[in-house]
Write an enzyme that holds these catalytic residues in place. Structure first.
Site, PDB file in Angstrom:
ATOM      1  N   LEU A  31       8.740 -62.508  88.973  1.00  0.00           N
ATOM      2  CA  LEU A  31       9.666 -61.136  89.817  1.00  0.00           C
ATOM      3  C   LEU A  31       9.965 -61.846  91.585  1.00  0.00           C
ATOM      4  CD1 LEU A  31       8.269 -58.470  88.120  1.00  0.00           C
ATOM      5  CD2 LEU A  31      10.653 -59.386  87.928  1.00  0.00           C
ATOM      6  N   HIS A  32      11.475 -61.667  91.778  1.00  0.00           N
ATOM      7  CA  HIS A  32      11.505 -62.070  92.706  1.00  0.00           C
ATOM      8  C   HIS A  32      12.360 -60.568  93.669  1.00  0.00           C
ATOM      9  CE1 HIS A  32      15.201 -62.997  91.482  1.00  0.00           C
ATOM     10  NE2 HIS A  32      15.079 -64.103  91.254  1.00  0.00           N
ATOM     11  N   HIS A  35      15.213 -59.565  91.211  1.00  0.00           N
ATOM     12  CA  HIS A  35      14.594 -58.468  90.744  1.00  0.00           C
ATOM     13  C   HIS A  35      14.743 -56.905  91.297  1.00  0.00           C
ATOM     14  CE1 HIS A  35      13.413 -62.364  88.451  1.00  0.00           C
ATOM     15  NE2 HIS A  35      14.142 -61.756  87.446  1.00  0.00           N
ATOM     16  N   GLN A  59      17.965 -67.606  73.788  1.00  0.00           N
ATOM     17  CA  GLN A  59      18.792 -67.923  74.678  1.00  0.00           C
ATOM     18  C   GLN A  59      19.236 -68.987  75.561  1.00  0.00           C
ATOM     19  OE1 GLN A  59      18.149 -64.087  77.245  1.00  0.00           O
ATOM     20  NE2 GLN A  59      18.823 -65.442  79.194  1.00  0.00           N
ATOM     21  N   VAL A 174      21.100 -61.690  95.963  1.00  0.00           N
ATOM     22  CA  VAL A 174      20.025 -60.974  96.899  1.00  0.00           C
ATOM     23  C   VAL A 174      19.229 -63.057  97.153  1.00  0.00           C
ATOM     24  CG1 VAL A 174      17.662 -60.189  97.785  1.00  0.00           C
ATOM     25  CG2 VAL A 174      19.006 -59.629  96.353  1.00  0.00           C
ATOM     26  N   ARG A 185      14.369 -69.851  88.919  1.00  0.00           N
ATOM     27  CA  ARG A 185      14.362 -71.063  88.607  1.00  0.00           C
ATOM     28  C   ARG A 185      14.138 -71.950  90.094  1.00  0.00           C
ATOM     29  NH1 ARG A 185      17.535 -70.568  83.644  1.00  0.00           N
ATOM     30  NH2 ARG A 185      16.955 -71.168  82.097  1.00  0.00           N
TER      31      ARG A 185
HETATM   32  P1  AMP Z   1      16.413 -63.582  85.347  1.00  0.00           P
HETATM   33  O1  AMP Z   1      14.712 -62.743  85.042  1.00  0.00           O
HETATM   34  O2  AMP Z   1      16.646 -64.247  85.733  1.00  0.00           O
HETATM   35  O3  AMP Z   1      16.609 -63.545  83.624  1.00  0.00           O
HETATM   36  O4  AMP Z   1      17.511 -62.534  86.196  1.00  0.00           O
HETATM   37  C1  AMP Z   1      17.280 -61.071  86.019  1.00  0.00           C
HETATM   38  C2  AMP Z   1      17.845 -60.272  86.314  1.00  0.00           C
HETATM   39  O5  AMP Z   1      18.001 -60.061  87.697  1.00  0.00           O
HETATM   40  C3  AMP Z   1      19.672 -60.563  85.586  1.00  0.00           C
HETATM   41  O6  AMP Z   1      20.087 -59.121  85.627  1.00  0.00           O
HETATM   42  C4  AMP Z   1      19.548 -61.170  87.046  1.00  0.00           C
HETATM   43  O7  AMP Z   1      21.153 -61.430  87.491  1.00  0.00           O
HETATM   44  C5  AMP Z   1      19.867 -60.854  88.495  1.00  0.00           C
HETATM   45  N1  AMP Z   1      19.325 -61.419  89.177  1.00  0.00           N
HETATM   46  C6  AMP Z   1      18.646 -62.742  89.023  1.00  0.00           C
HETATM   47  N2  AMP Z   1      18.063 -63.198  90.284  1.00  0.00           N
HETATM   48  C7  AMP Z   1      18.995 -62.495  90.857  1.00  0.00           C
HETATM   49  C8  AMP Z   1      19.549 -62.449  92.610  1.00  0.00           C
HETATM   50  N3  AMP Z   1      19.388 -63.282  93.594  1.00  0.00           N
HETATM   51  N4  AMP Z   1      20.130 -60.829  93.206  1.00  0.00           N
HETATM   52  C9  AMP Z   1      20.071 -60.471  92.602  1.00  0.00           C
HETATM   53  N5  AMP Z   1      20.113 -60.149  90.667  1.00  0.00           N
HETATM   54  C10 AMP Z   1      19.335 -61.532  90.671  1.00  0.00           C
END
Ligand code: AMP
Length: 282
Positions: A31-32, A35, A59, A174, A185
């Site tokens: 998480l960042h 999220h 996926q 963000v 990533r």
């Molecule tokens: P992930 O864990 O990368 O599959 O992302 C989970 C959710 O967080 C998805 O809806 C992403 O679009 C969202 N997300 C990932 N990176 C960002 C970001 N930089 N800003 C806003 N939402 C994000």
């Protein structure tokens, strides 16, 4: 904050909260602050926030990074303690895909361009797991990041097409202080790659700035972004698409469009986009 790993326990826990407004934030963990912006959106609108952490195998393509995808469960749990996450749902792969699992959601045209053209089956896996998670959590609202613009479009379409009783909310991207879009990533990047990765946001934001100054010619906007994006190791795509159809935006721009890019820096594939919204004249 409670951590739950089985569907049965999550259902039993949420059964007691059915009079509450349930928000859902699906993630793959590591998480960042991107999220956390989704969590913040949920906290502002809901009584209960469920955040899932599941690196969804369906996926990922056969040559993609499923086995190396960054995982840091204890760190993620700590991050969730403070800012309004009620339940972390962290099932394992067997819990989500038991033996003999064979039913998938097949998205349509929205899954074909952009990432869909380079990641066959990706959005089928995304739609399937998101639909399953919606059925497990039964949220009132689910929060997705605009960074994954095409994912938002596929999920929104699926929710409409399948009459899923959930509202889909999109949260702006963000960025790091230097404007790189936050992504799990990004941790793959070494110092030098991290510096070069800035070409992606620089290109997209340069095009956005030109758009704000009045430029409406699609080719010119794409060319401005391309000038910067040529600095990455491999530009996979750079496209300007209509936000409602995902088809190439009509020229000159008169309807909201997304300028979307996917690029490799070293062996890391990164995506980003900006939304360009022409004002409709009265
Ligand atoms: P992930 O864990 O990368 O599959 O992302 C989970 C959710 O967080 C998805 O809806 C992403 O679009 C969202 N997300 C990932 N990176 C960002 C970001 N930089 N800003 C806003 N939402 C994000």
């Amino acid at each position: 904050m409670q951590t739950i790993t089985t569907v049965a326990e999550l259902r039993a826990t949420l059964a007691k909260a059915r009079d509450k407004r349930v928000g859902f934030v699906p993630t793959m963990g590591y998480l960042h602050d991107g999220h956390m912006a989704l969590v913040e959106g949920s906290r502002a609108q809901c009584d209960v926030t469920v955040l899932s952490i599941f690196v969804n195998p369906t996926q990922f393509g056969p040559n993609e990074d499923l086995s190396t995808y960054p995982r840091a469960f204890l760190r993620d749990q700590k991050l969730c303690r403070d800012p309004g996450v009620t339940i972390v749902f962290a099932p394992d792969a067997q819990e989500v895909y038991p033996a003999q699992f064979e039913t998938f959601i097949e998205p349509g045209e929205f899954a074909k361009p952009l990432c869909g053209a380079f990641r066959p089956g990706h959005f089928r896996g995304v739609a399937t797991v998101v639909c399953k998670l919606f059925n497990i959590v039964q949220p009132d609202i689910a929060f997705f990041g605009q960074k994954d613009f095409q994912q938002c479009a596929v999920v929104r379409r699926m929710a409409i097409d399948l009459n899923l009783p959930v509202e889909i909310a999109t949260v702006p991207t963000v960025r790091e202080p230097d404007m790189l879009a936050m992504s799990s990533r990004n941790r793959y990047l070494n110092t030098e790659e991290r510096r070069r990765a800035l070409a992606i946001s620089r290109g997209l934001l340069a095009a956005e700035a030109e758009f704000r100054s009045g430029e409406r010619e699609c080719e010119k906007l794409i060319a401005i972004a391309r000038r910067h994006l040529n600095e990455v190791d491999r530009l996979q795509y750079l496209e300007l698409v209509d936000v409602d159809t995902l088809e190439p935006a009509s020229n000159p721009l008169s309807h909201p469009a997304a300028l979307c890019a996917a690029a490799y820096v070293g062996s890391t594939r990164l995506i980003d986009n900006v939304i360009l919204k022409p004002q409709v004249s009265a």
